[in-house]
Design a protein around this motif. Sequence first.
Motif, PDB file in Angstrom:
ATOM      1  N   ILE A 283     -34.225   7.990 -40.770  1.00  0.00           N
ATOM      2  CA  ILE A 283     -35.564   7.762 -40.234  1.00  0.00           C
ATOM      3  C   ILE A 283     -35.424   6.845 -39.028  1.00  0.00           C
ATOM      4  O   ILE A 283     -34.425   6.123 -38.894  1.00  0.00           O
ATOM      5  N   TRP A 383     -49.108   7.126 -38.399  1.00  0.00           N
ATOM      6  CA  TRP A 383     -48.837   6.967 -39.830  1.00  0.00           C
ATOM      7  C   TRP A 383     -47.619   7.795 -40.207  1.00  0.00           C
ATOM      8  O   TRP A 383     -47.360   8.842 -39.619  1.00  0.00           O
ATOM      9  N   ILE A 384     -46.865   7.328 -41.200  1.00  0.00           N
ATOM     10  CA  ILE A 384     -45.858   8.141 -41.879  1.00  0.00           C
ATOM     11  C   ILE A 384     -46.464   8.495 -43.228  1.00  0.00           C
ATOM     12  O   ILE A 384     -46.630   7.626 -44.102  1.00  0.00           O
ATOM     13  N   PHE A 387     -43.918   8.050 -46.711  1.00  0.00           N
ATOM     14  CA  PHE A 387     -42.811   7.102 -46.517  1.00  0.00           C
ATOM     15  C   PHE A 387     -42.053   6.950 -47.834  1.00  0.00           C
ATOM     16  O   PHE A 387     -42.653   6.726 -48.898  1.00  0.00           O
ATOM     17  N   ARG A 415     -48.341   5.981 -47.883  1.00  0.00           N
ATOM     18  CA  ARG A 415     -48.709   6.192 -46.485  1.00  0.00           C
ATOM     19  C   ARG A 415     -48.457   4.904 -45.711  1.00  0.00           C
ATOM     20  O   ARG A 415     -49.086   3.881 -45.977  1.00  0.00           O
TER      21      ARG A 415
END
Length: 607
Positions: A283, A383-384, A387, A415
């Motif tokens: 990531i 936003w991820i 996650f 999130r």
Amino acid sequence: MWQMRLPLTPLRTRVLVAFLATIAIPVAAADAPSRFVSDTILPAAMPWKGASERLIASADDSWITPAEAAEFRKTPSYAEVMSWLQRLDAASPLITVKTFGRTTKGREMIYVRASKGGAGKPVVLVQGGIHSGEIDGKDAGLMLLRDIALRRKDSLLDKVDLVFVPIYNIDGHEQISAYNFPHIRGPAEKGRDANARNIDLNRDYAKLDAPESRAMISLIRSLDPILYIDCHVSEGFDMQYDITFTYAGWGKYARHRATADWLEGRFGPAVSKALTAAGHTPIIYPSPIDTRHPEKGIRYAPEGPRYSTGYGDFIGMPTVLVENHMLKPYRQRVLGTYVLLEAALKIAATDASRVSRAKAEDRASRPTELLTRWKPAASPIGWIDNFKGVAFDTYRSPASGREEQRWLAKPITFRMPIIGQTPTETVRLPKAWWVPAEQAEVIDRLRRHGITFETTQSQRRLSLDEVRLVDPKLLQPSEGRYPITARFVHGQVEQVMPAGSVRVPADQPLGLLAASLLEPESQDSFLAWGFFPEMLSPAPNTDAFVLAALGDQLLATNPRIKTVFEGKLRDEPAFAADPDARLAWLYAQAGPGHPYPLRYPIAREIN
């Protein structure tokens, strides 16, 4: 003195002995620890298996690296690295070991060039151990060099050369201890973050105080790599991701867009695909807002040229920060780094001409402003959605006396907000900066960076922007310097710049780097780092009876000074009540004034 006030019952005695065992460093353990200090203090590691495990040499392989031979529980010393590389150099015509400088303690700094030859081939520059306790890059690089030289991976060198610095911070590397970097799971003993003068080399790219930094900048200038990779290990919270990486400003806030767009659009997807295929979980590095509350988000922000990534951005050189996750086992982190470096060589080779065009585009650009201050944005910039975090609970720590985290090795998803930045201050760049000849330290740094300047052969009278400091403050010592913070007042003055003065034009490929070093508002300026302590020295004074007579004469003969003086007496009670301040102010009005106090010595050419 620490005192035990409770009676020592057998139970309390056992508890005390156990506690002291966690904080004391036995002599034998300091010499050769049999297990990681982290084995007893870090949370359990999450299980992992991946295809990259096939990269490990067999135990009977004559070219097994020292880390592989130790099953990744140990990392080799500087001498062991040198010996292994010299043997590889002798065994393969593709490998050449060279020196490029000396450390603060005089050790030779080395790099390895892996090349098939051919003039003008682009270079990928990789470094390990700038923070020498974060040493994954060194051991991954040794494995990759072995496989390039002797294991049929030489095709990686068809279109690019690899230049590998196994240990950047050698002096810190050799200060090895089981208690350095206790947050990182292996190797058993690690080096320190800073060099022999306690200077963090990843805070020194701009100011160049350390000989190691000066050697690295010289190497960068000589190679002008199409890709620069700086290998680290993270701090922060637990998560499922093992190999993370990022770029200046996380790409969103890069100062030069063309190289940033290549990193985001081409490099990132290529290495992420390779890592995922090899069993890793990559990531973009999640820099936490609050490690105690991961749900508060991760930070994306601009960077200055004190850092490797920020420096690369300011000079238009694609630069990657690898931040492997601290709680993943050393074996897993080294293998992931190997995969990332191999993928990086492949995408750099494929995109060599594209990267060269991006570098040229960035270096041809002429920014007119420099962002100098920013603050967190009021709302997330993104936003991820899923996650990959790790669950935790809390417990009351006897040591800290507060609630502390306890990570549970249980995967969760949530999130994750991305917190960006809002600009709060920018400065418009001048036509040029003027540096007096006596500022030899500044001129030396400009020369080392390769910033273009001219030295005048005759004096010139100019209207220049002069900067004065208001309410300057010395900050805590940092990185071998006493940083300064202040407010600044600009004003146009007629000034004669004598022969030998240095004029630094903003219109040049490194104009933005020059601005970051010479603009007083910049957080990485020479001024901010405390290069001009003479500015804070008070002006020389003389006897009060002489100053009083001079002040009386001024007030009697100069109506303008008298009006201003009376206004200060009326509006500034503290000034009015301070006889010495009153006399000093009048003395400063009597002539040209002392040239040093609170006056920034570098002037700005506006027109």
